[in-house]
Every structure is written in structure tokens, then in C-alpha cells.
Design a protein around this motif. Structure first.
Motif, PDB file in Angstrom:
ATOM      1  N   ALA A 289      -8.353  -1.900  -1.671  1.00 16.05           N
ATOM      2  CA  ALA A 289      -7.325  -2.550  -0.850  1.00 16.05           C
ATOM      3  C   ALA A 289      -7.403  -1.997   0.567  1.00 16.05           C
ATOM      4  O   ALA A 289      -6.581  -1.170   0.966  1.00 16.05           O
ATOM      5  CB  ALA A 289      -5.945  -2.323  -1.458  1.00 16.05           C
ATOM      6  N   PRO A 290      -8.399  -2.430   1.363  1.00 18.25           N
ATOM      7  CA  PRO A 290      -8.580  -1.867   2.707  1.00 18.25           C
ATOM      8  C   PRO A 290      -7.426  -2.158   3.646  1.00 18.25           C
ATOM      9  O   PRO A 290      -7.262  -1.492   4.657  1.00 18.25           O
ATOM     10  CB  PRO A 290      -9.868  -2.549   3.187  1.00 18.25           C
ATOM     11  CG  PRO A 290      -9.982  -3.803   2.374  1.00 18.25           C
ATOM     12  CD  PRO A 290      -9.396  -3.458   1.036  1.00 18.25           C
ATOM     13  N   ALA A 291      -6.592  -3.171   3.340  1.00 16.85           N
ATOM     14  CA  ALA A 291      -5.487  -3.520   4.235  1.00 16.85           C
ATOM     15  C   ALA A 291      -4.237  -2.693   3.955  1.00 16.85           C
ATOM     16  O   ALA A 291      -3.208  -2.919   4.560  1.00 16.85           O
ATOM     17  CB  ALA A 291      -5.154  -5.005   4.098  1.00 16.85           C
ATOM     18  N   LEU A 292      -4.329  -1.721   3.028  1.00 15.26           N
ATOM     19  CA  LEU A 292      -3.176  -0.905   2.677  1.00 15.26           C
ATOM     20  C   LEU A 292      -3.386   0.541   3.089  1.00 15.26           C
ATOM     21  O   LEU A 292      -4.499   1.061   3.055  1.00 15.26           O
ATOM     22  CB  LEU A 292      -2.910  -0.952   1.167  1.00 15.26           C
ATOM     23  CG  LEU A 292      -2.526  -2.303   0.560  1.00 15.26           C
ATOM     24  CD1 LEU A 292      -2.229  -2.121  -0.918  1.00 15.26           C
ATOM     25  CD2 LEU A 292      -1.328  -2.907   1.277  1.00 15.26           C
ATOM     26  N   THR A 293      -2.297   1.179   3.477  1.00 14.97           N
ATOM     27  CA  THR A 293      -2.286   2.620   3.725  1.00 14.97           C
ATOM     28  C   THR A 293      -1.531   3.279   2.576  1.00 14.97           C
ATOM     29  O   THR A 293      -0.429   2.847   2.228  1.00 14.97           O
ATOM     30  CB  THR A 293      -1.583   2.943   5.051  1.00 14.97           C
ATOM     31  OG1 THR A 293      -2.325   2.363   6.123  1.00 14.97           O
ATOM     32  CG2 THR A 293      -1.485   4.450   5.261  1.00 14.97           C
TER      33      THR A 293
ATOM     34  N   ALA B 166       0.298  -7.244  -0.070  1.00 12.32           N
ATOM     35  CA  ALA B 166      -0.669  -7.945   0.779  1.00 12.32           C
ATOM     36  C   ALA B 166      -0.107  -9.251   1.315  1.00 12.32           C
ATOM     37  O   ALA B 166      -0.420  -9.649   2.444  1.00 12.32           O
ATOM     38  CB  ALA B 166      -1.961  -8.190   0.003  1.00 12.32           C
TER      39      ALA B 166
ATOM     40  N   ARG C 271       1.427  -1.985   4.062  1.00 13.18           N
ATOM     41  CA  ARG C 271       0.366  -2.691   4.775  1.00 13.18           C
ATOM     42  C   ARG C 271      -0.055  -1.912   6.013  1.00 13.18           C
ATOM     43  O   ARG C 271       0.785  -1.364   6.736  1.00 13.18           O
ATOM     44  CB  ARG C 271       0.824  -4.089   5.175  1.00 13.18           C
ATOM     45  CG  ARG C 271       0.891  -5.053   4.018  1.00 13.18           C
ATOM     46  CD  ARG C 271       1.427  -6.409   4.431  1.00 13.18           C
ATOM     47  NE  ARG C 271       0.634  -7.019   5.493  1.00 13.18           N
ATOM     48  CZ  ARG C 271       0.905  -8.207   6.023  1.00 13.18           C
ATOM     49  NH1 ARG C 271       1.944  -8.889   5.596  1.00 13.18           N
ATOM     50  NH2 ARG C 271       0.149  -8.699   6.975  1.00 13.18           N
ATOM     51  N   SER C 272      -1.358  -1.873   6.264  1.00 15.70           N
ATOM     52  CA  SER C 272      -1.865  -1.134   7.427  1.00 15.70           C
ATOM     53  C   SER C 272      -1.627  -1.875   8.730  1.00 15.70           C
ATOM     54  O   SER C 272      -1.519  -1.249   9.788  1.00 15.70           O
ATOM     55  CB  SER C 272      -3.374  -0.874   7.255  1.00 15.70           C
ATOM     56  OG  SER C 272      -3.638  -0.183   6.063  1.00 15.70           O
ATOM     57  N   ASP C 273      -1.533  -3.195   8.662  1.00 18.73           N
ATOM     58  CA  ASP C 273      -1.458  -3.987   9.891  1.00 18.73           C
ATOM     59  C   ASP C 273      -0.031  -4.279  10.336  1.00 18.73           C
ATOM     60  O   ASP C 273       0.172  -4.865  11.402  1.00 18.73           O
ATOM     61  CB  ASP C 273      -2.215  -5.315   9.707  1.00 18.73           C
ATOM     62  CG  ASP C 273      -1.670  -6.140   8.555  1.00 18.73           C
ATOM     63  OD1 ASP C 273      -1.022  -5.555   7.662  1.00 18.73           O
ATOM     64  OD2 ASP C 273      -1.891  -7.360   8.539  1.00 18.73           O
TER      65      ASP C 273
END
Length: 296
Positions: free
Chosen positions: A154-158, A137, A275-277
């Protein structure tokens, strides 16, 4: 027609001001003006109407603008592609993994990756899934091998599931076999056995303790607080038994008795997270591909 001239032309077209355009492309304003005039001479047409305090595109300038933007965009794409290819010769990958995965899954994959891309530095950080998620993160890792479910949302992770791995019981061949000495051992058979237990924060610790409590007993520890290598060493010395991943047991060498768990047994889900972003660097994406192929 020079690439630099097109950059200057687009800057003037977008700012409608020669001085601001020169500041934008970090060049002196007279040099920018000279390059624009040189471009106009080569094309045989004026690109701008220059009235006091008012710069507008001519018909020729309007026609050139989308083409110039496309040329610049294509050049930028080409630069990025070449740089990414160069990264596979010189770059780095920052990979996090739980200690058991560093012992079991990773050695073969990292060897294959290093053989293919010897110039790429591999930086491996060991830790529990909770710590690895935090490091992802904050951008300290490119990829991480974690155990699902994650310890916290952990919504920011894929995450991509790689494999489901069985757990087994390891013991010293010099000590009595766990349970009743059969070919398999149930979780309930571990009641009364002295366990060699991992430190707090270790995914395997939480999983084993929860399974024992679900079977109706509180596990008894012979020694606790170790990392994977220490736990295996204590088991070899006959201090107790431990529940470890099958891949770890298979790579542990001699000095251990491996007993499967009776159905339904215990397993864990291994996933690759990023990280998704932020897209991982090219070298990290290549390692990701190799890990997914190995997991499949």
C-alpha cells in the motif's frame, strides 16, 4: 483599508483586467472598480495605469502587491487554524480498527478522547486489515488500526508502528487445560485440540493457521466463522480453545482460563495508518497522538 479591497486589488493585479477580476471574486465590476478607487484615495496614490485594453501596476501598486498577498495569506492561515480548533469542538473522526483492537486497545483511548473533546463524533468501523486499507484508500476513513505486514503493498499509506502484542490461548476453566496442563502451552501442543476459529479475512485466523502449519499439523476446528465476542462466548461454553491477543483476554472478564504461549510464542504488530497524500483532519491528528502515546 479593508480586507475586501486588498482581495480586489490582488485579483486585478493578477488578471490585469477589471471584468475578469470581478468574475474571479464574484462581485459586479462597477462595485470592484469603486472599491479599488476608494483604496487608492485612502493610500493617496494610483495603483494602476488604466490605458484602453492595458492595465499595469504603478510603482505604488508594485510595492503594495507582495504586502497584500502576505496579508491575505496570513488571514487564510488564521481562518484555517480557527476552523481546526473549532473542529475539536464539533468535528468527527472516522476510525477503522480490527475487531480485536476494538475490544482490547480502543476503549480506554476513545474514552480519554471523548472526555477531552466531547463534541467530536467518533465513527468506528470494524473490519480486517485488507478491508480497512481499501476504505482508507478511497477516503472513507481518516485513520485505521491495522495489523502488519499489510495484506498487500500500500504505497499510498503511511504507517506508524504502535505496539507489538503477545497472543495467548484461552479456554474454559471447566474443560481440561490445553496441551499438558502446564503454565505455558506451545503451538505444537495445540495439535489435537479443537479450536474455536475466527471467520475468513480475520488477521488472527491467518496467523493461527499459519503457525499450526509451521509446527507440522493442520488445525482442527470445533466451530468457525465468528467475530471476537462470539469466539470468546464459544470458548466460555467449552466448545474449544482459541488464540487471542493478550489485551483482549485481559478485558474479557471471568469465565476464561488464560495460558501464555511458550517461547518464542506468537505476536502481532499493530500500526496506525493514514493516507500519505492527505493530511488527517485536526481532530484525527489529536486522536492519532493519543493512540501513539498509548501504544508507546
Amino acid at each position: 483599508m479593508q480586507f475586501q479591497q486588498l482581495q480586489y486589488f490582488v485579483a486585478v493585479a493578477e488578471t490585469r483586467h477589471f471584468t475578469r477580476a470581478a468574475e474571479l471574486v464574484h462581485v459586479a465590476q462597477p462595485s470592484l472598480s469603486q472599491q479599488i478607487k476608494a483604496l487608492e484615495r485612502e493610500l493617496g496614490a494610483d495603483l494602476f495605469l488604466r490605458a484602453r485594453g492595458n492595465i499595469t501596476l504603478t510603482a505604488a501598486g508594485e510595492a503594495l502587491l507582495p504586502l497584500a498577498r502576505r496579508i491575505l495569506a496570513d488571514a487564510d492561515t488564521a481562518r484555517q487554524e480557527v476552523q481546526e480548533l473549532a473542529q475539536l469542538r464539533r468535528g468527527r473522526v472516522r476510525l477503522g480498527a480490527t475487531p480485536s483492537l476494538c475490544t482490547g486497545l480502543l476503549p480506554d483511548v476513545l474514552r480519554a478522547f471523548h472526555d477531552r473533546y466531547p463534541g467530536v463524533r467518533l465513527l468506528v468501523e470494524e473490519g480486517g486489515s485488507h478491508d480497512l486499507v481499501r476504505e482508507l484508500a478511497r477516503g472513507a476513513l481518516d485513520l485505521a488500526l491495522v495489523v502488519l505486514p499489510l495484506p498487500a503493498p500500500a504505497p499510498a499509506l503511511t504507517t506508524v508502528e504502535l505496539l507489538r502484542e503477545d497472543l495467548v490461548v484461552v479456554s474454559s476453566p471447566e474443560a481440561p487445560a490445553p496441551g499438558h496442563g502446564g503454565r505455558v502451552v506451545g503451538i505444537a501442543d495445540l495439535e489435537g485440540e479443537r479450536l474455536v476459529m475466527f471467520r475468513h479475512g480475520y488477521d488472527l485466523r491467518e496467523l493461527t493457521v499459519a503457525a499450526c502449519r509451521s509446527a507440522g499439523f493442520e488445525p482442527e476446528f470445533a466451530v468457525e466463522g465468528g467475530e471476537m465476542d462470539a469466539v470468546l462466548g464459544f470458548v466460555r461454553a467449552g466448545l474449544g480453545v482459541a488464540v487471542v491477543p493478550r489485551m483482549v483476554a485481559a478485558r474479557a472478564g471471568t469465565g476464561l482460563r488464560v495460558t501464555p504461549l511458550a517461547r518464542p510464542g506468537l505476536d502481532r504488530v499493530i500500526a496506525l495508518a493514514h493516507r500519505s497524500d492527505v493530511a488527517p483532519p485536526r481532530a484525527a491528528r489529536e486522536l492519532q497522538r493519543m493512540l501513539i502515546e498509548r501504544g508507546g
